[in-house]
Scaffold this active site. Structure first.
Site, mmCIF file in Angstrom:
data_model
loop_
_atom_site.group_PDB
_atom_site.id
_atom_site.type_symbol
_atom_site.label_atom_id
_atom_site.label_comp_id
_atom_site.label_asym_id
_atom_site.label_seq_id
_atom_site.Cartn_x
_atom_site.Cartn_y
_atom_site.Cartn_z
ATOM 1 N N GLY A 5 80.492 66.005 5.303
ATOM 2 C CA GLY A 5 80.320 66.810 6.543
ATOM 3 C C GLY A 5 80.942 65.983 7.886
ATOM 4 N N THR A 37 86.321 65.940 15.883
ATOM 5 C CA THR A 37 85.465 65.305 14.617
ATOM 6 C C THR A 37 84.858 64.071 14.934
ATOM 7 O OG1 THR A 37 87.354 64.763 13.311
ATOM 8 C CG2 THR A 37 86.853 66.826 12.882
ATOM 9 N N GLU A 59 79.391 54.946 11.962
ATOM 10 C CA GLU A 59 77.856 54.350 12.560
ATOM 11 C C GLU A 59 77.986 53.570 13.602
ATOM 12 O OE1 GLU A 59 77.056 53.738 7.789
ATOM 13 O OE2 GLU A 59 79.154 53.629 9.269
#
Length: 745
Positions: A473, A641, A712
């Site tokens: 995703g 994105t 992250e």
């Protein structure tokens, strides 16, 4: 006319239409004929053993085909294996239905297989187990004294032990004019991706399987199935073209995969096993962590001593490690350091990586104690970090491949308006709400793994890229297509990226913010070699005017090959294929990081987060009202994105700081809020408008593309920034996460 580069453009997700219309199929949605359904039965005790199982009432239900338990499961190859997958921590991997022993509450103890799901679920309620219970321990705070040094294993290189001490910490800390000591505790958090864990196994006959699974690593699961069941690798195909969220939960094969494949092989039928939401709480959690820190500084605000000690939770059968304690010395110089990390084995399932594992928990403690020390020194928290800024890695003295953290501080602070901050706690009020501002630094390793890519110029003159990676995703399909299209001078709709299939060339599991750097760099290497092969072909054809040209005179753009400086001399890819007698042109290339070169450097992404909170004076409720994160992560392939990734990280960081916790009942050894009604996560009303800044960072060393991961890094600074903002608002330090309103009453 040259192609406009696709790298750096905010391209929308190529698979977006399929996802929003529901045509994208996930692991439990494939239309498979003659399908059986399995329902998992979980242990209701925490530790002990199964004395007996009475399956008669369940077997009497019409439609029940078979019930699998430890008493009737077949002998399997893997019971002689210590490790069964590439992400296994040190210890002995858990084997579902392996024996009568119960190691944790919720452990799978049976699989009921029936003609439909409802029958399997109903029959599962009729199974009768008789247990012998044993004393257990599930609370970390009661077992700190039992902690020990972690064992070494296959995963040790990726999760190394803490660095050795430097200088004399105890003496330096004792003599320092300014020092702070603080303890921090993080409760358990559980993965809850939107897509439930599910496996659909298609029995192809003669030991051949096609498996649709929710996973971050198709090849890892292929290896797992083959190792466990003694099958040939080539006879096992794992597919995961769409994955509904994962972020660590799908790195290791989960127990529904084992049970589904077991049933399919034994019954020689197609089988599907889907876990319910409550069962998602029986594995896949961020561990409880206790941390104790001592930091000291001199009169000039320079850090002189740092001690970071941590105790993490692990299971009784594996040693799950996190990188918790070294982060401070990768950011801040100090002559005297002491880092310690231990594990306390508990009667729980093995923890698993959860977005920014170790980093988000460790950096919360580091950045909160930095904030506390800055107040003691009466230095602005941002200024304190700038005084201790290090251009090279203080822990190794190696330079970073690139580091633009200072620009993150500058641009993030400017966007947030940090210069307007009143330094005094409880000094800013809006109506009945105390307003607080906090900031923190983020850091994460810039990983790159080896990857193998097949690049094909097909019969239609289109570029095909094949690699086994998944897309959980994050936009992997889109960014890989951008990278490939740019490298061969094509438009997006002239490139096909095929992925999520263990039959494709090798990829590590998608994790650690590493896949764009890993597969993306391998795509560049493969396509460049494909271009060399095309050039060689063109030079060998007598009828074409390319024979005497040098390789650097060929230009790949606009779907054809041109001669530099003379675009009228060109040939389309269609013509190249025709000249090659209709045959495809193919290259397979393995690529990875240049370890020899990079061992001289430290590789990391950096961020700075700035947070505003409002705290109700009477109720103690906390609302995040403004959030800015500035990120330095090399070249950004797709700002759209990538921004989505940072926003998701920021929201998860807010959730960790203020909402998420799975509460363990120490008397029963079980999680008492194993549902999404009582396991609190943020809703729209909890999230403010957020700003993401991508700081320009030109990294010519890290890889061919100069890219680092962004999955992250957006999370690692957020919990500390929120906790620091809460202190600025209220004057109270809350070091246990999550911070609920009751801690401020």
């Amino acid at each position: 006319m040259e192609n406009k580069p696709l790298i750096g453009r905010p391209v929308s997700r190529l698979e977006g239409y399929e996802k929003v219309t529901g045509s994208a199929k996930y692991a439990a949605e494939y239309n498979v004929p003659d399908l059986l359904y399995g329902y998992v039965v979980n242990s209701t005790i925490t530790k002990g053993k199964i004395l007996s199982i009475d399956p008669m009432a369940a077997l009497a239900v019409s439609g029940v085909v078979k019930i699998f338990t430890h008493e009737n499961r077949p002998s399997l190859a893997w019971f002689d294996l210590q490790y069964a997958d590439m992400d296994a921590p040190p210890g002995t991997v858990f084997k579902p239905l392996g024996d009568a022993a119960i190691r944790y509450n919720g452990q799978p103890v049976a699989l009921v297989v029936a003609e439909d799901f409802e029958t399997a679920r109903y029959a599962a309620t009729l199974l009768k187990f008789r247990y012998e219970q044993e004393p257990f321990e599930t609370l970390l705070d009661k077992n700190i004294g039992k902690a020990r040094v972690p064992k070494k294993g296959l995963s040790t290189p990726l999760k190394p032990p803490p660095p050795k001490p430097t200088g004399d910490f105890d003496e330096a800390y004792e003599k320092a004019p300014f020092k702070v000591q603080a303890d921090y505790f993080h409760g358990t958090e559980h993965h809850n991706p939107l897509e439930l864990f599910a496996t659909t196994t298609v029995y192809e006959g003669e030991g051949r399987l096609t498996v649709y699974d929710k996973t971050q690593g198709t090849i890892n699961n292929q290896l797992y199935i083959a190792n466990v069941f003694g099958l040939k690798y080539k006879n096992v195909r794992v597919l995961a073209p769409f994955v509904g969220g994962a972020f660590g939960s799908g790195l290791r094969p989960q127990y529904q995969l084992f049970l589904c494949v077991l049933a399919s092989l034994e019954l020689k039928r197609n089988v599907r096993v889907v876990l319910e939401r409550k069962q998602m709480f029986s594995f896949g959690h961020r561990p409880q962590v206790y941390q104790s820190l001592r930091f000291a500084a001199d009169d000039q605000g320079k850090i002189t001593a740092m001690n970071h000690s941590a105790v993490g939770e692990t299971s009784s059968y594996e040693d799950y490690n996190e990188i918790l304690v070294p982060w401070s010395h990768k950011l801040y110089p100090a002559a005297n350091t002491l880092f310690e990390y231990k594990l306390s084995p508990l009667d729980l399932a093995t923890p698993i990586d959860m977005r920014a594992p170790g980093g988000v928990s460790g950096m919360h403690a580091v950045e909160c104690i930095m904030d506390e020390l800055s107040y003691k020194l009466k230095i602005d928290p941002l200024e304190f970090r700038l005084r201790n800024y290090a251009q090279a890695d203080p822990s190794t003295q190696r330079p970073f491949t690139s580091k633009e953290l200072k620009k993150c501080y500058e641009q993030g602070a400017a966007k947030f308006g940090w210069h307007l901050r009143n330094p005094e706690p409880r000094s800013t009020v809006r109506g009945n709400r105390l307003v607080g501002w906090g900031m923190a630094t983020g850091i994460w390793d810039a990983y790159q793994f080896p990857a193998r890519v097949e690049a094909v110029l097909n019969k239609e003159g289109r570029l095909e890229i094949n690699n086994a990676t998944t897309d959980i995703g994050t936009g992997t399909l889109t960014v890989m297509t951008q990278i490939a299209a740019d490298e061969l001078g094509l438009s997006l709709n002239e490139v096909d990226f095929f992925y999520g299939d263990s039959k494709k060339p090798f990829s590590m599991f998608q994790g650690g913010s590493a896949i764009t750097a890993s597969t993306g760099s391998a795509i560049v290497a493969a396509v460049r070699e494909l271009k060399e092969k095309i050039i060689k072909l063109l030079k060998d054809i007598d009828d074409f005017p390319f024979k005497d040209l040098k390789n650097d005179q060929f230009l790949f753009q606009n779907g054809k090959v041109e001669v530099k400086g003379n675009p009228n001399i060109c040939i389309s890819f269609d013509e190249i294929i025709r000249a090659n007698k209709g045959r495809i042109i193919k290259i397979t290339k393995m690529a990875g990081p240049d370890l020899l070169k990079l061992r001289k450097f430290t590789k990391a992404t950096h961020s700075a987060s700035f947070i505003e909170v409002e705290v109700d004076k009477d109720l103690g409720t906390i609302t995040v009202t403004k959030a800015v994160t500035a990120v330095a992560a090399g070249k950004i392939i797709n700002p759209k994105t990538a921004r989505s990734q940072i926003l998701g990280s920021m929201i998860w960081g807010m959730s960790k700081a203020l909402h998420e916790q799975t509460v363990i009942d120490g008397q029963y050894g079980k999680y008492i809020n194993a549902n999404l009604a009582e396991y609190h996560i943020p809703v729209h009303a909890d999230i403010p408008e957020m700003d993401v800044i991508f700081v320009e960072e030109n990294d010519t060393l890290i890889n061919e593309l100069g890219i680092k991961g962004v999955g992250e890094i957006g999370m690692t600074a957020i919990p500390a920034a929120i906790a620091n903002a809460v202190f600025h608002a209220t004057g109270r330090r809350i070091n246990d996460l999550p911070i609920h309103f009751d801690k401020l009453l």
